[in-house]
Design a protein around this motif. Structure first.
Motif, PDB file in Angstrom:
ATOM      1  N   MET A   1       0.849  -1.182   0.000  1.00  0.00           N
ATOM      2  CA  MET A   1       0.000   0.000   0.000  1.00  0.00           C
ATOM      3  C   MET A   1       0.889   1.238   0.000  1.00  0.00           C
ATOM      4  O   MET A   1       1.823   1.349   0.781  1.00  0.00           O
ATOM      5  CB  MET A   1      -0.905  -0.016   1.230  1.00  0.00           C
ATOM      6  N   LEU A   2       0.593   2.168  -0.894  1.00  0.00           N
ATOM      7  CA  LEU A   2       1.306   3.436  -0.942  1.00  0.00           C
ATOM      8  C   LEU A   2       0.631   4.426  -0.004  1.00  0.00           C
ATOM      9  O   LEU A   2      -0.579   4.386   0.190  1.00  0.00           O
ATOM     10  CB  LEU A   2       1.294   3.993  -2.371  1.00  0.00           C
ATOM     11  N   SER A   3       1.425   5.342   0.555  1.00  0.00           N
ATOM     12  CA  SER A   3       0.821   6.340   1.441  1.00  0.00           C
ATOM     13  C   SER A   3       0.006   7.374   0.668  1.00  0.00           C
ATOM     14  O   SER A   3      -0.914   7.971   1.200  1.00  0.00           O
ATOM     15  CB  SER A   3       1.910   7.035   2.262  1.00  0.00           C
ATOM     16  N   ASN A   4       0.351   7.592  -0.613  1.00  0.00           N
ATOM     17  CA  ASN A   4      -0.380   8.535  -1.450  1.00  0.00           C
ATOM     18  C   ASN A   4      -0.517   7.914  -2.832  1.00  0.00           C
ATOM     19  O   ASN A   4       0.428   7.340  -3.356  1.00  0.00           O
ATOM     20  CB  ASN A   4       0.363   9.869  -1.534  1.00  0.00           C
ATOM     21  N   ASN A   5      -1.683   8.019  -3.437  1.00  0.00           N
ATOM     22  CA  ASN A   5      -1.949   7.442  -4.757  1.00  0.00           C
ATOM     23  C   ASN A   5      -2.394   8.532  -5.717  1.00  0.00           C
ATOM     24  O   ASN A   5      -3.087   9.465  -5.332  1.00  0.00           O
ATOM     25  CB  ASN A   5      -3.045   6.377  -4.667  1.00  0.00           C
ATOM     26  N   THR A   6      -2.007   8.385  -6.976  1.00  0.00           N
ATOM     27  CA  THR A   6      -2.404   9.325  -8.016  1.00  0.00           C
ATOM     28  C   THR A   6      -2.980   8.547  -9.184  1.00  0.00           C
ATOM     29  O   THR A   6      -2.397   7.557  -9.622  1.00  0.00           O
ATOM     30  CB  THR A   6      -1.194  10.147  -8.509  1.00  0.00           C
ATOM     31  N   VAL A   7      -4.123   8.998  -9.682  1.00  0.00           N
ATOM     32  CA  VAL A   7      -4.726   8.428 -10.883  1.00  0.00           C
ATOM     33  C   VAL A   7      -4.857   9.561 -11.894  1.00  0.00           C
ATOM     34  O   VAL A   7      -5.350  10.647 -11.568  1.00  0.00           O
ATOM     35  CB  VAL A   7      -6.116   7.819 -10.582  1.00  0.00           C
ATOM     36  N   HIS A   8      -4.393   9.322 -13.114  1.00  0.00           N
ATOM     37  CA  HIS A   8      -4.538  10.281 -14.197  1.00  0.00           C
ATOM     38  C   HIS A   8      -5.795   9.911 -14.969  1.00  0.00           C
ATOM     39  O   HIS A   8      -5.954   8.764 -15.385  1.00  0.00           O
ATOM     40  CB  HIS A   8      -3.331  10.214 -15.139  1.00  0.00           C
ATOM     41  N   LEU A   9      -6.681  10.865 -15.168  1.00  0.00           N
ATOM     42  CA  LEU A   9      -7.886  10.662 -15.972  1.00  0.00           C
ATOM     43  C   LEU A   9      -7.684  11.399 -17.294  1.00  0.00           C
ATOM     44  O   LEU A   9      -7.513  12.613 -17.310  1.00  0.00           O
ATOM     45  CB  LEU A   9      -9.117  11.218 -15.256  1.00  0.00           C
ATOM     46  N   LEU A  10      -7.675  10.653 -18.389  1.00  0.00           N
ATOM     47  CA  LEU A  10      -7.499  11.250 -19.705  1.00  0.00           C
ATOM     48  C   LEU A  10      -8.839  11.251 -20.426  1.00  0.00           C
ATOM     49  O   LEU A  10      -9.469  10.201 -20.567  1.00  0.00           O
ATOM     50  CB  LEU A  10      -6.476  10.456 -20.516  1.00  0.00           C
ATOM     51  N   PHE A  11      -9.273  12.422 -20.871  1.00  0.00           N
ATOM     52  CA  PHE A  11     -10.536  12.581 -21.591  1.00  0.00           C
ATOM     53  C   PHE A  11     -10.214  12.896 -23.047  1.00  0.00           C
ATOM     54  O   PHE A  11      -9.424  13.793 -23.330  1.00  0.00           O
ATOM     55  CB  PHE A  11     -11.362  13.717 -20.988  1.00  0.00           C
ATOM     56  N   SER A  12     -10.829  12.169 -23.956  1.00  0.00           N
ATOM     57  CA  SER A  12     -10.587  12.374 -25.378  1.00  0.00           C
ATOM     58  C   SER A  12     -11.923  12.431 -26.101  1.00  0.00           C
ATOM     59  O   SER A  12     -12.739  11.509 -25.997  1.00  0.00           O
ATOM     60  CB  SER A  12      -9.736  11.223 -25.927  1.00  0.00           C
ATOM     61  N   GLY A  13     -12.146  13.527 -26.817  1.00  0.00           N
ATOM     62  CA  GLY A  13     -13.399  13.701 -27.551  1.00  0.00           C
ATOM     63  C   GLY A  13     -13.171  14.519 -28.807  1.00  0.00           C
ATOM     64  O   GLY A  13     -12.031  14.873 -29.140  1.00  0.00           O
ATOM     65  N   GLN A  14     -14.247  14.881 -29.486  1.00  0.00           N
ATOM     66  CA  GLN A  14     -14.140  15.645 -30.729  1.00  0.00           C
ATOM     67  C   GLN A  14     -13.491  17.002 -30.513  1.00  0.00           C
ATOM     68  O   GLN A  14     -12.847  17.532 -31.408  1.00  0.00           O
ATOM     69  CB  GLN A  14     -15.516  15.809 -31.365  1.00  0.00           C
ATOM     70  N   SER A  15     -13.648  17.575 -29.321  1.00  0.00           N
ATOM     71  CA  SER A  15     -13.078  18.901 -29.061  1.00  0.00           C
ATOM     72  C   SER A  15     -11.625  18.835 -28.604  1.00  0.00           C
ATOM     73  O   SER A  15     -11.029  19.865 -28.304  1.00  0.00           O
ATOM     74  CB  SER A  15     -13.926  19.637 -28.019  1.00  0.00           C
ATOM     75  N   GLY A  16     -11.044  17.637 -28.521  1.00  0.00           N
ATOM     76  CA  GLY A  16      -9.642  17.510 -28.132  1.00  0.00           C
ATOM     77  C   GLY A  16      -9.470  16.601 -26.926  1.00  0.00           C
ATOM     78  O   GLY A  16     -10.348  15.818 -26.591  1.00  0.00           O
ATOM     79  N   GLU A  17      -8.312  16.751 -26.288  1.00  0.00           N
ATOM     80  CA  GLU A  17      -7.981  15.924 -25.139  1.00  0.00           C
ATOM     81  C   GLU A  17      -7.695  16.794 -23.924  1.00  0.00           C
ATOM     82  O   GLU A  17      -7.236  17.923 -24.050  1.00  0.00           O
ATOM     83  CB  GLU A  17      -6.756  15.062 -25.439  1.00  0.00           C
ATOM     84  N   SER A  18      -7.965  16.240 -22.745  1.00  0.00           N
ATOM     85  CA  SER A  18      -7.607  16.922 -21.495  1.00  0.00           C
ATOM     86  C   SER A  18      -7.231  15.865 -20.469  1.00  0.00           C
ATOM     87  O   SER A  18      -7.582  14.696 -20.601  1.00  0.00           O
ATOM     88  CB  SER A  18      -8.756  17.793 -20.980  1.00  0.00           C
ATOM     89  N   LYS A  19      -6.490  16.287 -19.461  1.00  0.00           N
ATOM     90  CA  LYS A  19      -6.045  15.366 -18.417  1.00  0.00           C
ATOM     91  C   LYS A  19      -6.328  15.989 -17.060  1.00  0.00           C
ATOM     92  O   LYS A  19      -6.126  17.185 -16.865  1.00  0.00           O
ATOM     93  CB  LYS A  19      -4.549  15.091 -18.559  1.00  0.00           C
ATOM     94  N   GLN A  20      -6.813  15.166 -16.148  1.00  0.00           N
ATOM     95  CA  GLN A  20      -7.039  15.606 -14.774  1.00  0.00           C
ATOM     96  C   GLN A  20      -6.381  14.601 -13.844  1.00  0.00           C
ATOM     97  O   GLN A  20      -6.302  13.410 -14.155  1.00  0.00           O
ATOM     98  CB  GLN A  20      -8.530  15.710 -14.475  1.00  0.00           C
ATOM     99  N   LEU A  21      -5.895  15.083 -12.716  1.00  0.00           N
ATOM    100  CA  LEU A  21      -5.263  14.218 -11.719  1.00  0.00           C
ATOM    101  C   LEU A  21      -6.155  14.096 -10.500  1.00  0.00           C
ATOM    102  O   LEU A  21      -6.781  15.060 -10.080  1.00  0.00           O
ATOM    103  CB  LEU A  21      -3.914  14.803 -11.268  1.00  0.00           C
ATOM    104  N   VAL A  22      -6.183  12.901  -9.946  1.00  0.00           N
ATOM    105  CA  VAL A  22      -6.898  12.645  -8.700  1.00  0.00           C
ATOM    106  C   VAL A  22      -5.873  12.065  -7.732  1.00  0.00           C
ATOM    107  O   VAL A  22      -5.211  11.077  -8.051  1.00  0.00           O
ATOM    108  CB  VAL A  22      -8.062  11.649  -8.915  1.00  0.00           C
ATOM    109  N   GLU A  23      -5.705  12.699  -6.584  1.00  0.00           N
ATOM    110  CA  GLU A  23      -4.773  12.211  -5.572  1.00  0.00           C
ATOM    111  C   GLU A  23      -5.529  11.896  -4.293  1.00  0.00           C
ATOM    112  O   GLU A  23      -6.471  12.606  -3.933  1.00  0.00           O
ATOM    113  CB  GLU A  23      -3.693  13.247  -5.292  1.00  0.00           C
ATOM    114  N   PHE A  24      -5.110  10.833  -3.623  1.00  0.00           N
ATOM    115  CA  PHE A  24      -5.785  10.451  -2.387  1.00  0.00           C
ATOM    116  C   PHE A  24      -4.840   9.625  -1.529  1.00  0.00           C
ATOM    117  O   PHE A  24      -3.883   9.023  -2.027  1.00  0.00           O
ATOM    118  CB  PHE A  24      -7.073   9.673  -2.685  1.00  0.00           C
TER     119      PHE A  24
END
Length: 60
Positions: A1-24
């Motif tokens: 188990m890590l003390s801190n976790n990060t998940v990258h959410l990549l969104f891809s659609g007709q208007s382009g791509e974006s990335k958001q990070l979730v840390e917990f």
């Protein structure tokens, strides 16, 4: 188990791509969490990227 976790959410659609990070904080047992994300619109393909060492389970 890590003390801190990060998940990258990549969104891809007709208007382009974006990335958001979730840390917990890590948890020894299953823990339900909610996150506030930046708005996205339209039909999107969502990709979840986990850093090596993460072993998180996503449930609907």
């Amino acid at each position: 188990m890590l003390s801190n976790n990060t998940v990258h959410l990549l969104f891809s659609g007709q208007s382009g791509e974006s990335k958001q990070l979730v840390e917990f904080d890590g948890a020894e047992f299953y823990t339900e969490r909610e996150f506030t994300l930046e708005p996205v619109s339209g039909k999107q393909t969502v990709t979840f990227l986990f850093l090596s060492g993460d072993s998180e389970e996503i449930r609907e």
